[in-house]
Motif scaffolding. Structure first.
Motif, mmCIF file in Angstrom:
data_model
loop_
_atom_site.group_PDB
_atom_site.id
_atom_site.type_symbol
_atom_site.label_atom_id
_atom_site.label_comp_id
_atom_site.label_asym_id
_atom_site.label_seq_id
_atom_site.Cartn_x
_atom_site.Cartn_y
_atom_site.Cartn_z
ATOM 1 N N VAL A 20 -2.646 -10.891 70.279
ATOM 2 C CA VAL A 20 -2.897 -12.283 69.899
ATOM 3 C C VAL A 20 -1.599 -13.082 69.888
ATOM 4 C CG1 VAL A 20 -3.684 -13.783 68.037
ATOM 5 C CG2 VAL A 20 -4.955 -11.691 68.564
ATOM 6 N N LEU A 21 -0.542 -12.476 69.349
ATOM 7 C CA LEU A 21 0.750 -13.170 69.308
ATOM 8 C C LEU A 21 1.291 -13.434 70.710
ATOM 9 C CD1 LEU A 21 2.657 -11.483 66.336
ATOM 10 C CD2 LEU A 21 1.883 -13.848 66.508
ATOM 11 N N ILE A 22 1.140 -12.467 71.597
ATOM 12 C CA ILE A 22 1.597 -12.652 72.971
ATOM 13 C C ILE A 22 0.833 -13.789 73.635
ATOM 14 C CG2 ILE A 22 1.662 -11.603 75.267
ATOM 15 C CD1 ILE A 22 2.271 -8.937 73.906
ATOM 16 N N LEU A 23 -0.479 -13.831 73.390
ATOM 17 C CA LEU A 23 -1.301 -14.902 73.957
ATOM 18 C C LEU A 23 -0.838 -16.261 73.441
ATOM 19 C CD1 LEU A 23 -3.711 -15.731 75.675
ATOM 20 C CD2 LEU A 23 -5.175 -15.375 73.675
ATOM 21 N N ILE A 24 -0.601 -16.344 72.121
ATOM 22 C CA ILE A 24 -0.121 -17.601 71.541
ATOM 23 C C ILE A 24 1.247 -17.967 72.115
ATOM 24 C CG2 ILE A 24 0.638 -18.716 69.397
ATOM 25 C CD1 ILE A 24 -1.451 -17.036 67.929
ATOM 26 N N GLU A 239 7.478 -31.212 66.456
ATOM 27 C CA GLU A 239 7.849 -30.541 67.693
ATOM 28 C C GLU A 239 9.089 -29.671 67.503
ATOM 29 O OE1 GLU A 239 7.304 -33.698 67.325
ATOM 30 O OE2 GLU A 239 5.854 -34.451 68.799
ATOM 31 N N THR A 240 10.084 -30.223 66.782
ATOM 32 C CA THR A 240 11.347 -29.505 66.627
ATOM 33 C C THR A 240 11.180 -28.217 65.838
ATOM 34 O OG1 THR A 240 12.586 -31.583 66.695
ATOM 35 C CG2 THR A 240 13.704 -29.664 65.770
ATOM 36 N N TYR A 241 10.545 -28.307 64.678
ATOM 37 C CA TYR A 241 10.447 -27.106 63.848
ATOM 38 C C TYR A 241 9.390 -26.135 64.358
ATOM 39 C CZ TYR A 241 13.828 -29.171 60.761
ATOM 40 O OH TYR A 241 14.996 -29.703 60.249
ATOM 41 N N SER A 242 8.486 -26.600 65.195
ATOM 42 C CA SER A 242 7.581 -25.675 65.880
ATOM 43 C C SER A 242 8.376 -24.825 66.871
ATOM 44 C CB SER A 242 6.487 -26.450 66.615
ATOM 45 O OG SER A 242 5.638 -27.117 65.709
ATOM 46 N N ILE A 243 9.311 -25.453 67.573
ATOM 47 C CA ILE A 243 10.145 -24.718 68.525
ATOM 48 C C ILE A 243 11.087 -23.772 67.788
ATOM 49 C CG2 ILE A 243 11.986 -24.952 70.240
ATOM 50 C CD1 ILE A 243 9.276 -25.699 71.321
ATOM 51 N N VAL A 244 11.671 -24.242 66.677
ATOM 52 C CA VAL A 244 12.558 -23.387 65.887
ATOM 53 C C VAL A 244 11.811 -22.143 65.405
ATOM 54 C CG1 VAL A 244 13.838 -23.229 63.709
ATOM 55 C CG2 VAL A 244 14.101 -25.250 65.162
ATOM 56 N N THR A 245 10.592 -22.345 64.902
ATOM 57 C CA THR A 245 9.767 -21.216 64.452
ATOM 58 C C THR A 245 9.451 -20.282 65.605
ATOM 59 O OG1 THR A 245 8.755 -22.629 62.766
ATOM 60 C CG2 THR A 245 7.597 -20.595 63.328
ATOM 61 N N TYR A 246 9.131 -20.848 66.742
ATOM 62 C CA TYR A 246 8.784 -20.075 67.939
ATOM 63 C C TYR A 246 9.942 -19.165 68.353
ATOM 64 C CZ TYR A 246 7.480 -19.309 72.876
ATOM 65 O OH TYR A 246 7.176 -18.758 74.080
ATOM 66 N N ILE A 247 11.153 -19.715 68.367
ATOM 67 C CA ILE A 247 12.318 -18.934 68.790
ATOM 68 C C ILE A 247 12.617 -17.819 67.787
ATOM 69 C CG2 ILE A 247 14.803 -19.028 69.209
ATOM 70 C CD1 ILE A 247 14.408 -21.840 70.335
ATOM 71 N N LEU A 249 10.494 -16.335 65.833
ATOM 72 C CA LEU A 249 9.455 -15.305 65.958
ATOM 73 C C LEU A 249 9.713 -14.402 67.159
ATOM 74 C CD1 LEU A 249 6.192 -17.253 65.037
ATOM 75 C CD2 LEU A 249 7.232 -15.357 63.781
ATOM 76 N N ILE A 250 10.174 -14.985 68.260
ATOM 77 C CA ILE A 250 10.512 -14.167 69.435
ATOM 78 C C ILE A 250 11.610 -13.173 69.080
ATOM 79 C CG2 ILE A 250 11.555 -14.223 71.725
ATOM 80 C CD1 ILE A 250 10.124 -16.863 72.213
ATOM 81 N N LEU A 251 12.640 -13.650 68.375
ATOM 82 C CA LEU A 251 13.764 -12.778 68.013
ATOM 83 C C LEU A 251 13.342 -11.690 67.037
ATOM 84 C CD1 LEU A 251 16.630 -15.412 67.545
ATOM 85 C CD2 LEU A 251 16.339 -13.821 69.446
#
Length: 272
Positions: A20-24, A239-247, A249-251
């Motif tokens: 699910v996380l990969i799909l998101i 938009e900004t903090y969505s991207i920050v969260t996204y990065i 989570l990847i790490l």
């Protein structure tokens, strides 16, 4: 009659959560590529990844070395050394990382500069050395030192628990064979203790990736700081903090999966 599988064995342990996380993640990646605003935010925020990785790796490496030293002091024969180690651990564990960050940056650094300049005063008068200023100490390194000190107390306890998990009988057997204290530690204690030490140590590593975001309060240009600067100038907070969260989570998730794989391989290794 064949044995019935236990309830634990019957549970479905497939990593559906990961799927699910990969799909998101894929959906968000498509949005970043196709949406100009998200693309611009991503290009700005991603510039802080290098600083985040550097701060995490250096601070954790130093914290591990310091934590190991404190743990060995705590297991020493001398009561004084054990009390020093316990005093350090209890004091540092009781201070929030953010408070420690401010203390090291704005109290410890000026204090160090004042002490250093006082010590080299004769050399300064002789023209051999020059005094240093507080601004000569990088804010990034102040943050690294604070994270090192903060995490070293927790890592020391991890090492202590790991070393004490080794059967005392094996240590006594190593003594009877005439092995020195160092050789007992290297050949008997550490190879067995690392199996106990590695899981919580890896969890602390992942936690430091997240806590490295605290360095943004000092203006260090990590992921969080780059996002904060962009959001305050563009007012694109969602938009900004969505991207920050996204990065992040990847790490963190990527690192957790890699460390979990290493942990699994360590469990499969034959015991000595």
């Amino acid at each position: 009659m064949a044995p019935q599988p236990s309830p634990r064995q019957e549970k479905d342990d497939r990593p559906w959560w990961l799927a699910v996380l990969i799909l998101i993640g894929i959906v968000l990646a498509v949005v970043i590529i196709t949406n100009d605003i998200y693309t611009q935010v991503f290009r700005t925020v991603v510039n802080g990844v290098g600083v985040t990785v550097f701060v995490t790796l250096v601070a954790f490496a130093l914290a591990t070395v310091l934590g190991l030293g404190i743990a060995l002091l705590g297991l020493a024969d001398s009561v004084v050394l054990r009390q020093i180690a316990r005093f350090y651990i209890e004091i540092i564990r009781g201070i929030p990382i953010l408070v420690l960050l401010f203390y090291v940056a704005f109290v410890g650094a000026p204090g160090f500069v004042a002490a250093y300049n006082a010590i080299i005063t004769p050399l300064v008068k002789a023209g051999v050395a020059e005094p240093i200023l507080v601004r000569d100490l990088s804010l990034m390194w102040r943050a690294i030192i604070a994270l090192m000190i903060g995490y070293s107390s927790f890592i020391a306890e991890i090492f202590r628990a790991g070393f004490q998990s080794v059967d005392i009988g094996q240590i006594e057997a190593a003594k009877s064979l005439g092995l020195s204290r160092y050789r007992r530690f290297r050949l008997v204690v550490f190879p067995q203790a690392i199996r106990v030490i590695f899981p919580p140590l890896s969890n602390d590593f992942v936690s430091m990736v997240k806590d490295s975001s605290l360095v943004s309060v000092l203006g260090v240009a990590d992921i969080t700081q780059m996002g904060k600067v962009y959001a305050s100038g563009s007012f694109r907070f969602f938009e900004t903090y969505s991207i920050v969260t996204y990065i992040y989570l990847i790490l963190t998730i990527g690192l957790s999966l890699a460390l979990r794989r290493i942990e699994k391989k360590m469990k499969q290794m034959p015991r000595r």
